[in-house]
Design a protein around this motif. Structure first.
Motif, short mmCIF file in Angstrom:
data_model
loop_
_atom_site.label_atom_id
_atom_site.label_comp_id
_atom_site.label_asym_id
_atom_site.label_seq_id
_atom_site.Cartn_x
_atom_site.Cartn_y
_atom_site.Cartn_z
N ASP A 375 69.86 66.92 17.57
CA ASP A 375 70.31 67.73 18.69
C ASP A 375 71.14 68.93 18.23
O ASP A 375 71.52 69.03 17.06
CB ASP A 375 71.06 66.89 19.73
CG ASP A 375 72.35 66.29 19.20
OD1 ASP A 375 72.99 66.90 18.31
OD2 ASP A 375 72.73 65.21 19.68
N ASP A 376 71.41 69.85 19.15
CA ASP A 376 72.09 71.10 18.83
C ASP A 376 73.45 70.88 18.18
O ASP A 376 73.80 71.54 17.19
CB ASP A 376 72.26 71.95 20.09
CG ASP A 376 70.97 72.66 20.48
OD1 ASP A 376 70.04 72.66 19.67
OD2 ASP A 376 70.91 73.21 21.60
N LEU A 377 74.24 69.98 18.76
CA LEU A 377 75.58 69.76 18.23
C LEU A 377 75.53 69.25 16.80
O LEU A 377 76.31 69.70 15.94
CB LEU A 377 76.35 68.79 19.13
CG LEU A 377 77.80 68.49 18.70
CD1 LEU A 377 78.62 69.78 18.60
CD2 LEU A 377 78.45 67.51 19.68
N MET A 378 74.62 68.31 16.54
CA MET A 378 74.49 67.79 15.18
C MET A 378 74.08 68.89 14.22
O MET A 378 74.57 68.95 13.08
CB MET A 378 73.47 66.64 15.16
CG MET A 378 73.33 65.97 13.80
SD MET A 378 74.87 65.22 13.21
CE MET A 378 74.99 63.80 14.31
N GLN A 379 73.22 69.80 14.67
CA GLN A 379 72.79 70.88 13.79
C GLN A 379 73.93 71.86 13.54
O GLN A 379 73.98 72.51 12.48
CB GLN A 379 71.59 71.61 14.40
CG GLN A 379 70.34 70.73 14.48
CD GLN A 379 69.06 71.52 14.65
OE1 GLN A 379 68.92 72.60 14.10
NE2 GLN A 379 68.12 70.96 15.40
N GLN A 380 74.85 71.97 14.47
CA GLN A 380 76.00 72.83 14.25
C GLN A 380 77.02 72.17 13.30
O GLN A 380 77.60 72.84 12.45
CB GLN A 380 76.69 73.14 15.58
CG GLN A 380 75.86 74.02 16.51
CD GLN A 380 76.53 74.24 17.85
OE1 GLN A 380 77.76 74.41 17.92
NE2 GLN A 380 75.75 74.23 18.92
N VAL A 381 77.20 70.87 13.45
CA VAL A 381 78.15 70.16 12.60
C VAL A 381 77.63 70.04 11.17
O VAL A 381 78.35 70.30 10.20
CB VAL A 381 78.46 68.76 13.19
CG1 VAL A 381 79.33 67.96 12.24
CG2 VAL A 381 79.13 68.90 14.56
N ALA A 416 64.70 66.82 24.25
CA ALA A 416 64.19 67.91 23.43
C ALA A 416 62.67 67.93 23.39
O ALA A 416 62.06 69.00 23.26
CB ALA A 416 64.76 67.80 22.01
N PHE A 417 62.06 66.74 23.52
CA PHE A 417 60.60 66.67 23.43
C PHE A 417 59.91 67.36 24.61
O PHE A 417 58.73 67.72 24.52
CB PHE A 417 60.15 65.21 23.34
CG PHE A 417 60.58 64.53 22.06
CD1 PHE A 417 60.04 64.89 20.84
CD2 PHE A 417 61.56 63.55 22.09
CE1 PHE A 417 60.44 64.28 19.68
CE2 PHE A 417 61.98 62.93 20.93
CZ PHE A 417 61.43 63.29 19.71
N ARG A 450 65.77 74.10 18.76
CA ARG A 450 64.79 74.53 17.77
C ARG A 450 63.63 73.54 17.78
O ARG A 450 63.84 72.33 17.62
CB ARG A 450 65.43 74.57 16.39
CG ARG A 450 64.43 74.88 15.28
CD ARG A 450 65.14 75.19 13.99
NE ARG A 450 64.20 75.18 12.89
CZ ARG A 450 64.38 75.83 11.75
NH1 ARG A 450 65.47 76.54 11.58
NH2 ARG A 450 63.50 75.75 10.79
N ILE A 451 62.42 74.04 18.00
CA ILE A 451 61.27 73.14 18.13
C ILE A 451 60.17 73.43 17.11
O ILE A 451 59.11 72.82 17.14
CB ILE A 451 60.67 73.21 19.55
CG1 ILE A 451 60.24 74.64 19.88
CG2 ILE A 451 61.65 72.66 20.57
CD1 ILE A 451 59.50 74.77 21.19
N GLN A 452 60.41 74.34 16.18
CA GLN A 452 59.41 74.63 15.16
C GLN A 452 60.12 75.05 13.88
O GLN A 452 61.10 75.79 13.91
CB GLN A 452 58.45 75.73 15.62
CG GLN A 452 57.06 75.60 15.03
CD GLN A 452 55.98 76.23 15.90
OE1 GLN A 452 56.28 76.90 16.89
NE2 GLN A 452 54.73 76.04 15.55
N ALA A 453 59.63 74.54 12.76
CA ALA A 453 60.21 74.86 11.47
C ALA A 453 59.18 75.58 10.62
O ALA A 453 57.97 75.37 10.76
CB ALA A 453 60.66 73.58 10.78
N PRO A 454 59.64 76.45 9.72
CA PRO A 454 58.70 77.16 8.84
C PRO A 454 58.16 76.26 7.74
O PRO A 454 58.63 75.13 7.56
CB PRO A 454 59.57 78.28 8.26
CG PRO A 454 60.95 77.70 8.25
CD PRO A 454 61.03 76.84 9.48
N GLY A 455 57.18 76.77 7.03
CA GLY A 455 56.70 76.09 5.83
C GLY A 455 55.79 74.92 6.08
O GLY A 455 55.77 73.96 5.30
#
Length: 602
Positions: A375-381, A416-417, A450-455
Motif C-alpha cells: 500500500d501507499d503508506l508502506m511504500q512511503q515508509v 488496490a486490485f 502504483r499499478i504498473q512497474a517497468p522492466g
C-alpha cells in the motif's frame, strides 16, 4: 480360440479357461507362492483374462489382473468412441459400472489377509483418463485387483476358482457389453463430454477464460466430500455477463462468461467467493452427470497460484518479481531449499508461464501479502529501492497485455486490485453481481496506487539464463559466436538434475499429496488442481521415466515435459511401467508435470 477376443498375447501363449481350472486344482492346498505359476493369459469365451502379477503373500498388495474384450464383441456403437472426449468418458463410465458390480462380490471368497478382495479404481467427480479402463486399437482393456484366497498361507484354489469362473464372468458381462448395460446413461455420459469439449473450444474462440452455467451447483457437501451440497443456491449469471451458446447434443445453454483480462471476485465473508474460485480451478476437468459443475468450464491450461512456504526451487528466473536481494543472490537463477511465501509464489508464476498457462487463478487468502500488494503508506515508509519485491499488482496488466495470461483473483482485503480489474464480480449470498461500473466510478474519485512497474520481461524458457551464462563463458574462452550453447538450457545449468537411477527405482505414493522415488520425496500438497491420488501415482512413474531416459543435462524442462506428454499420448502407459501396466494411474495435465519436475530435489 474365439477369434473376436483380441489380445496382446499371441495365440500360442494363450491357454484355455479349462487349463486354468486344471492348474488351479493342481496347486490347491500348496504353499502360497505356487500361485505365481498362474501368471499368463486365458481365453474365457468373449474375453481374455490376463493374470499380470501374483502377490507373494495373502497379506501383501493384491494381485494385478486385467481382461481384454474386442470392441466389435462389446456391441458399443462406434460413434461413442469416435471422439477423444467421448472415448475417455465411456472408459470412465465403464470403470464406474464395473466397480459397482464387483462391490457385490467383494470378500465373498473368505480367507486370510486380502483373500477375496476384488477392486478397481474408485472414480471421483472428475472424468480422468485412467489405466483402469482403456479403449485402444479396437480393444477394451480393464485392469483391477484380486486378492488370491488362502487359509493362512495355504492356497485356497476353490475360492479363486469361484472368483475367476463365477463372480468375474458375471461382472464382465454386466459391465462391458452394450446389450447388458443402461444404454441411455452410457450415451448421456459420452454426449456430455462432447458438449463440454465443444464449449471449451467456443470459449477459446470467443476469447473467454471461463463459463459457469445458470443453475450450476457450486458448493460441495463438506470439506471431505466432493459431492454437491443439497439445497444449495443455484448459480445465476449477472445479465451483463450472460452468454448463450449452442452445443451439439444439449442445444442452447446460458451462463456467465468470463472474458480474457483481469477479473476480480469480491464480497463479504462466507458469500461464495472461494467457492466460485474452487469450482473454476477444477473446471479444467470435465465432470460427471449430476455433479452440479458439469458446465463449469475453465481454460484447461489454468493454474492455481498460492504461497508454498518451504517449497524447493532450483535455478529459476524470478527476477520479474524479486530483484536486488541484500545478499546479492542472483534472482535470474534463483535456488533455495526452503522458499518464503513470496519467492514460492513468484516461482509459481514463472512455472505457469513455462507451462504455457493462459490463466492464473489466485485467492488472496492463500497468497503471500507482500507478494500481492504494497500500500501507499508502506511504500512511503520503505522506499522502493529498499524493497526487492515487485508485487503482483504491478505485473498483472503486463502479464495479460504482453504475455497473454489472464487472471481471476479473489480479493478480500486490498482495494488496490480494483484499479487493474477489467471486470469486478461481487458474490452476494452465492449470487454473482457485476459491479464493474460502480467500482470504476469510485476509483475515479480516489488517487490510484502504483499499478504498473517497468522492466517487464518474460524469460526465454527455451534457453534459460543459466545456460546463457555458460554459453557466454564458453564464447569468451573459445572465441565462438555462442550458438553452440543453444543445445543447453535451464536444465543444462543444473547438472545435479540428471538422471542417475537404475531401472526399477522404487516408487511410493502417499495419497494425493506426495510421492517418493528411492526415498527422495516430492511434495505436491499445494498443487491444488490435482484431482486424484492416481494422478500423483502417475506423476511418480513419469518422473522415474524422465530420470532414467529423458533428463540428460541438455533438454529444457519444457522439452522434458513434451517428451513425456508425447510418449504418453502415442504409446500409452506401457513405457512408464516396468513389467505390466497397473490399475491405479490417472493422466495428469502438463501443468502438473511441470510442477512435479520443478519440486523434485534429487
Amino acid at each position: 480360440m474365439h477369434r473376436g477376443a483380441v489380445s496382446v498375447y499371441e495365440e500360442k501363449e494363450m491357454k484355455s479357461n479349462n487349463e486354468l481350472r486344471t492348474m488351479l486344482r493342481a496347486i490347491d492346498r500348496k504353499s502360497y507362492p505356487a500361485y505365481k505359476s498362474l501368471a499368463g493369459a486365458y481365453q474365457f469365451g468373449t474375453y481374455v483374462l490376463v493374470i499380470d502379477h501374483v502377490q507373494g503373500d495373502p497379506f501383501a498388495s493384491p494381485s494385478s489382473v486385467h481382461v481384454e474384450v474386442a470392441m466389435r464383441d462389446t456391441g458399443f456403437p462406434p460413434a461413442l468412441t469416435a471422439s477423444d472426449p467421448g472415448r475417455i468418458a465411456l472408459q470412465d463410465h465403464l470403470t464406474r459400472l464395473f466397480a459397482k458390480e464387483v462391490e457385490a462380490y467383494n470378500f465373498k471368497a473368505r480367507g486370510s489377509g486380502k483373500s477375496g478382495l476384488i477392486s478397481i479404481t474408485r472414480c471421483g467427480q472428475e472424468v480422468l483418463e485412467r489405466s483402469a479402463c482403456q479403449i485402444v486399437g479396437g480393444r477394451l482393456t480393464v485392469r483391477f485387483h484380486v486378492g488370491f484366497p488362502a487359509f493362512g498361507r495355504t492356497i485356497d484354489a476353490g475360492g479363486l476358482e469361484k472368483i475367476l469362473f463365477d463372480f468375474l464372468p458375471k461382472c464382465v458381462n454386466a459391465s462391458f457389453f452394450y446389450r447388458n448395460i443402461n444404454q441411455k446413461r452410457a450415451t448421456e455420459a459420452v454426449w456430455l463430454a462432447e458438449d463440454q469439449q465443444a464449449l471449451r473450444e467456443l470459449l477459446r474462440r470467443e476469447h473467454l477464460t471461463a463459463f459457469v452455467a445458470d443453475g450450476a451447483i457450486l458448493p460441495r457437501k463438506s470439506g471431505v466430500s466432493d459431492l454437491p451440497m443439497k439445497e444449495s443456491v443455484p448459480f445465476a449469471s449477472p445479465d451483463s455477463m450472460r452468454r448463450t451458446f449452442s452445443l451439439p447434443h444439449r442445444g442452447e445453454i446460458t451462463g456467465m462468461a468470463v472474458p480474457e483480462g483481469i477479473t476480480l471476485i469480491v464480497g463479504g465473508g462466507y458469500h461464495g467467493k472461494s467457492t466460485l474460485l474452487s469450482a473454476l480451478q477444477m473446471g479444467v476437468y470435465n465432470h460427471i452427470v449430476g455433479d452440479g459443475r458439469e458446465f463449469v468450464i475453465t481454460d484447461d491450461t489454468a493454474v492455481k497460484l498460492r504461497a508454498e512456504e518451504g517449497r524447493f526451487i532450483r535455478r529459476m528466473d524470478i527476477s520479474m518479481f524479486i530483484n536486488d536481494l541484500p545478499n546479492r543472490k542472483d534472482t535470474r537463477s534463483f535456488s533455495t531449499l526452503d522458499a518464503s511465501g513470496s519467492t514460492s509464489q513468484a516461482a509459481g508464476v514463472m512455472e505457469g508461464l513455462e507451462a504455457d498457462s493462459r490463466l492464473f487463478l489466485i485467492d488472496e487468502d492463500t497468497s503471500a501479502t507482500n507478494f500481492m500488494v504494497r500500500d501507499d503508506l508502506m511504500q512511503q515508509v520503505i522506499s522502493r529501492e529498499k524493497e526487492p519485491i515487485t508485487p503482483f499488482l504491478e505485473r498483472a496488466r503486463d502479464l495479460y497485455e504482453k504475455a497473454g495470461v489472464s487472471t481471476i483473483l479473489v480479493a478480500g482485503s486490498s482495494g488496490a486490485f480494483f484499479y487493474i480489474a477489467d471486470r469486478v464480480i461481487q458474490m452476494d449470498c452465492y449470487r454473482p453481481v457485476d459491479i464493474t461500473g460502480r467500482v470504476r466510478a469510485m476509483c475515479e474519485k480516489i488517487r490510484a496506487p502504483r499499478i504498473q512497474a517497468p522492466g517487464f520481461t518474460v524469460p526465454d524458457f527455451a534457453w534459460g539464463y543459466a545456460a546463457k551464462k555458460a554459453a557466454a563463458a564458453k564464447q569468451a574462452d573459445a572465441g565462438q559466436d555462442g550458438e553452440g550453447g543453444r543445445a543447453q538450457s535451464r536444465d543444462g545449468g543444473r547438472g545435479d538434475h540428471r538422471g542417475g537411477h537404475d531401472r526399477g527405482a522404487k516408487v511410493k505414493t502417499f495419497g494425493q499429496d506426495s510421492f517418493s522415488i528411492d526415498r527422495e520425496n516430492v511434495e505436491l500438497r499445494y498443487v491444488e488442481q490435482l484431482a486424484d491420488s492416481e494422478q500423483t501415482q502417475a506423476l511418480a512413474y513419469l518422473l522415474r521415466y524422465a530420470l532414467e531416459h529423458v533428463i540428460d543435462g541438455r533438454r529444457t524442462v519444457r522439452q522434458v515435459v513434451r517428451v513425456l506428454s508425447d510418449t504418453l499420448r502415442q504409446k500409452g502407459w506401457e513405457p512408464f511401467c516396468q513389467s505390466y501396466v497397473p490399475c491405479g494411474l490417472a493422466k495428469p495435465r502438463e501443468q502438473e508435470i511441470f510442477a512435479c519436475l520443478n519440486r523434485y530435489r534429487g
